[in-house]
Write a protein that holds these residues in place. Structure first.
Motif, PDB file in Angstrom:
ATOM      1  N   LEU A  91       8.574  17.892 -41.528  1.00 57.08           N
ATOM      2  CA  LEU A  91       7.247  17.772 -40.972  1.00 57.08           C
ATOM      3  C   LEU A  91       6.813  16.449 -40.798  1.00 57.08           C
ATOM      4  N   LEU A  92       7.046  15.636 -41.625  1.00 59.73           N
ATOM      5  CA  LEU A  92       6.389  14.327 -41.688  1.00 59.73           C
ATOM      6  C   LEU A  92       7.211  13.411 -40.610  1.00 59.73           C
ATOM      7  N   SER A  93       8.607  13.956 -40.298  1.00 59.15           N
ATOM      8  CA  SER A  93       9.489  13.129 -39.363  1.00 59.15           C
ATOM      9  C   SER A  93       9.274  13.744 -38.039  1.00 59.15           C
ATOM     10  N   GLY A  94       8.667  14.867 -38.034  1.00 62.21           N
ATOM     11  CA  GLY A  94       8.405  15.533 -36.687  1.00 62.21           C
ATOM     12  C   GLY A  94       9.692  16.325 -36.416  1.00 62.21           C
ATOM     13  N   LYS A  95      10.525  16.579 -37.420  1.00 61.58           N
ATOM     14  CA  LYS A  95      11.653  17.425 -36.990  1.00 61.58           C
ATOM     15  C   LYS A  95      11.604  18.725 -37.987  1.00 61.58           C
ATOM     16  N   LYS A  96      12.644  19.853 -37.474  1.00 63.27           N
ATOM     17  CA  LYS A  96      12.594  20.810 -38.313  1.00 63.27           C
ATOM     18  C   LYS A  96      13.784  21.055 -39.068  1.00 63.27           C
ATOM     19  N   GLY A  97      13.849  21.812 -40.065  1.00 63.87           N
ATOM     20  CA  GLY A  97      14.877  21.795 -41.013  1.00 63.87           C
ATOM     21  C   GLY A  97      15.819  22.825 -40.798  1.00 63.87           C
ATOM     22  N   GLY A  98      16.841  23.279 -41.465  1.00 64.41           N
ATOM     23  CA  GLY A  98      17.767  24.316 -41.113  1.00 64.41           C
ATOM     24  C   GLY A  98      17.174  25.708 -41.271  1.00 64.41           C
ATOM     25  N   SER A 124      17.589  22.799 -29.860  1.00 67.95           N
ATOM     26  CA  SER A 124      17.825  23.822 -31.052  1.00 67.95           C
ATOM     27  C   SER A 124      16.568  24.277 -31.385  1.00 67.95           C
ATOM     28  N   ASN A 125      15.657  23.506 -31.391  1.00 70.93           N
ATOM     29  CA  ASN A 125      13.908  24.011 -31.611  1.00 70.93           C
ATOM     30  C   ASN A 125      13.558  25.032 -30.744  1.00 70.93           C
ATOM     31  N   GLN A 126      13.917  24.566 -29.465  1.00 71.49           N
ATOM     32  CA  GLN A 126      13.605  25.471 -28.281  1.00 71.49           C
ATOM     33  C   GLN A 126      14.383  27.013 -28.478  1.00 71.49           C
ATOM     34  N   ILE A 127      15.614  26.901 -28.924  1.00 67.20           N
ATOM     35  CA  ILE A 127      16.282  28.351 -29.279  1.00 67.20           C
ATOM     36  C   ILE A 127      15.606  28.999 -30.304  1.00 67.20           C
ATOM     37  N   SER A 128      15.125  28.273 -31.449  1.00 71.51           N
ATOM     38  CA  SER A 128      14.379  28.714 -32.426  1.00 71.51           C
ATOM     39  C   SER A 128      13.225  29.660 -31.985  1.00 71.51           C
ATOM     40  N   VAL A 129      12.518  28.804 -31.179  1.00 72.53           N
ATOM     41  CA  VAL A 129      11.401  29.407 -30.592  1.00 72.53           C
ATOM     42  C   VAL A 129      11.417  30.763 -29.823  1.00 72.53           C
ATOM     43  N   ARG A 130      12.514  30.904 -29.057  1.00 67.78           N
ATOM     44  CA  ARG A 130      12.816  31.935 -28.447  1.00 67.78           C
ATOM     45  C   ARG A 130      13.120  33.099 -29.296  1.00 67.78           C
ATOM     46  N   LEU A 131      14.043  32.684 -30.395  1.00 65.26           N
ATOM     47  CA  LEU A 131      14.148  33.963 -31.250  1.00 65.26           C
ATOM     48  C   LEU A 131      13.057  34.549 -31.969  1.00 65.26           C
ATOM     49  N   GLU A 132      12.186  33.542 -32.271  1.00 62.23           N
ATOM     50  CA  GLU A 132      10.838  34.106 -33.158  1.00 62.23           C
ATOM     51  C   GLU A 132       9.862  34.860 -32.235  1.00 62.23           C
ATOM     52  N   LEU A 133       9.765  34.272 -30.823  1.00 60.99           N
ATOM     53  CA  LEU A 133       8.960  35.113 -30.003  1.00 60.99           C
ATOM     54  C   LEU A 133       9.601  36.401 -29.579  1.00 60.99           C
ATOM     55  N   GLN A 134      10.831  36.704 -29.657  1.00 56.44           N
ATOM     56  CA  GLN A 134      11.320  37.894 -29.404  1.00 56.44           C
ATOM     57  C   GLN A 134      11.310  38.758 -30.693  1.00 56.44           C
ATOM     58  N   TYR A 165      -1.072  25.251 -33.987  1.00 57.40           N
ATOM     59  CA  TYR A 165      -2.155  25.183 -34.943  1.00 57.40           C
ATOM     60  C   TYR A 165      -2.058  24.783 -36.607  1.00 57.40           C
ATOM     61  N   LEU A 166      -0.874  25.102 -37.084  1.00 53.64           N
ATOM     62  CA  LEU A 166      -0.441  24.644 -38.223  1.00 53.64           C
ATOM     63  C   LEU A 166      -0.235  23.258 -38.352  1.00 53.64           C
ATOM     64  N   GLN A 167       0.324  22.587 -37.344  1.00 54.49           N
ATOM     65  CA  GLN A 167       0.511  21.171 -37.508  1.00 54.49           C
ATOM     66  C   GLN A 167      -0.862  20.604 -37.282  1.00 54.49           C
ATOM     67  N   ASP A 187       7.788  18.890 -29.283  1.00 53.48           N
ATOM     68  CA  ASP A 187       9.295  18.741 -29.441  1.00 53.48           C
ATOM     69  C   ASP A 187       9.636  19.442 -30.729  1.00 53.48           C
ATOM     70  N   SER A 188       8.879  19.304 -31.845  1.00 50.20           N
ATOM     71  CA  SER A 188       9.357  19.772 -32.933  1.00 50.20           C
ATOM     72  C   SER A 188       9.070  21.410 -33.270  1.00 50.20           C
ATOM     73  N   PHE A 189       8.449  21.911 -32.322  1.00 51.48           N
ATOM     74  CA  PHE A 189       8.112  23.421 -32.322  1.00 51.48           C
ATOM     75  C   PHE A 189       9.209  24.257 -32.566  1.00 51.48           C
ATOM     76  N   ASN A 190       9.280  25.244 -33.485  1.00 51.88           N
ATOM     77  CA  ASN A 190      10.526  26.098 -33.808  1.00 51.88           C
ATOM     78  C   ASN A 190      10.070  27.467 -33.919  1.00 51.88           C
ATOM     79  N   HIS A 191       8.701  27.814 -33.681  1.00 54.02           N
ATOM     80  CA  HIS A 191       8.191  29.376 -33.820  1.00 54.02           C
ATOM     81  C   HIS A 191       7.498  29.472 -32.465  1.00 54.02           C
ATOM     82  N   GLY A 192       6.921  28.511 -32.091  1.00 54.00           N
ATOM     83  CA  GLY A 192       6.104  29.052 -30.907  1.00 54.00           C
ATOM     84  C   GLY A 192       4.675  28.715 -31.137  1.00 54.00           C
ATOM     85  N   THR A 193       3.931  28.408 -30.142  1.00 54.23           N
ATOM     86  CA  THR A 193       2.462  28.038 -29.993  1.00 54.23           C
ATOM     87  C   THR A 193       1.639  29.348 -30.600  1.00 54.23           C
TER      88      THR A 193
END
Length: 307
Positions: A38-45, A211-221, A259-261, A271-277
């Motif tokens: 979070l502090l580095s603007g990246k997502k974890g595993g 990779s983050n964008q793929i994660s967003v697609r999974l979560e939105l689905q 919202y959470l960030q 660019d660090s979003f991995n769940h969607g807005t």
């Protein structure tokens, strides 16, 4: 939601009397890793419904349908069986969760039949404080998660109270949305979507924009699948009451990355979003509720900016 007279699932395992030791640090390690990311603007595993909410509310909403593809096998350590006396509220939430899981079994069995497939229902493990899964050990800080390695959803019931107190996301339909979302990841696993996404994310690398964008697609689905469940559950059982949909949409709004960030640090890093807005999450949940058509839930074919 109207659940009176509904059956309970036989696929629920109560592990609240188990105490995990000597290997249950996975959840704590996850929390630390996500805080650093979070502090580095990246997502974890891990790409659960709300990874970043750990910093905001000391919890992880939705754990992750991708967990099984990222964490390997369970760690060693002892599991001690102790007596567990549940409160009246816990008993009610346990029964509620079991009925919601049963509803997902009924809906997805019918949906898979339409596709010419057989639905294999996931197990739901209810735990307290810490748990060992096929994907590794985790604590309640990890929040609800789906492990594809053992095809199981893991849930500490105290999470629902955290939703209410720390996020202002309350109501039985909001709680049902949590379970239905995790089951949505199981549906992705059965359809092969989850494994395909994992492979592609591994190619890009876990900390990349792609990779983050793929994660967003999974979560939105998975959000869409939760809405689809609600649509058909209502057709089968007349379960939806006035205000239920608003509860779900409010929860979806409160778990958006933006919202959470902003709540955590005053600004967001798209660019660090991995769940969607918040807008995306509520829109895809609502689309599932409105259409009930699995063909409308393709979050992978359209351009990322149009999600």
């Amino acid at each position: 939601m109207k659940l009176s007279g509904r059956r309970s699932s036989s696929n629920v395992e109560d592990r609240r009397g188990q105490r995990v030791s000597g290997g249950a640090s996975g959840g704590s390690n996850i929390v630390g890793m996500l805080l650093q990311m979070l502090l580095s603007g990246k997502k974890g595993g891990i790409t659960g419904i709300i990874a970043i909410v750990i910093v905001v509310a000391s919890m992880f909403f939705g754990g992750d349908g991708i967990l099984g593809g990222l964490m390997g096998t369970a760690e060693g350590g002892a599991t001690e069986q102790v007596e567990y006396n549940q409160s009246a509220q816990e008993k009610e939430l346990f029964e509620f969760s079991s009925k919601i899981l049963a509803g997902t079994e009924d809906v997805w069995s019918a949906e898979f039949q339409k596709l010419g497939k057989t639905y294999r229902a996931p197990k739901l493990v209810i735990f307290k404080d810490a748990v060992r899964s096929g994907c590794g050990s985790a604590t309640s800080s990890t929040g609800p998660f789906y492990c594809s390695a053992d095809q199981t959803v893991y849930l500490d019931l105290s999470f629902f109270m955290s939703m209410k107190k720390q996020l202002g996301a309350d109501g039985d339909f909001a709680y049902a949305y949590v379970i239905a979302h995790e089951v949505g990841h199981h549906v992705q696993y059965l359809l092969g979507t989850l494994d395909d996404a994992h492979k592609l994310m591994n190619q890009y690398g876990r900390d990349t924009k792609e990779s983050n964008q793929i994660s967003v697609r999974l979560e939105l689905q998975a959000d869409f699948y939760a809405g689809l469940w609600a649509y058909h559950d209502n057709l089968m059982f007349d379960s939806i009451e006035d205000g239920d949909i608003d509860e779900g949409l409010n929860a979806a709004q409160k778990i958006g990355d933006d919202y959470l960030q902003k709540k955590a640090r005053g600004y967001s890093v798209p660019d660090s979003f991995n769940h969607g807005t918040s807008d995306q999450r509520s829109r895809w949940l609502k689309k599932g509720i409105r259409t009930g058509d699995i063909r409308q839930g393709d979050t992978f074919s359209q351009s990322y900016n149009s999600l």
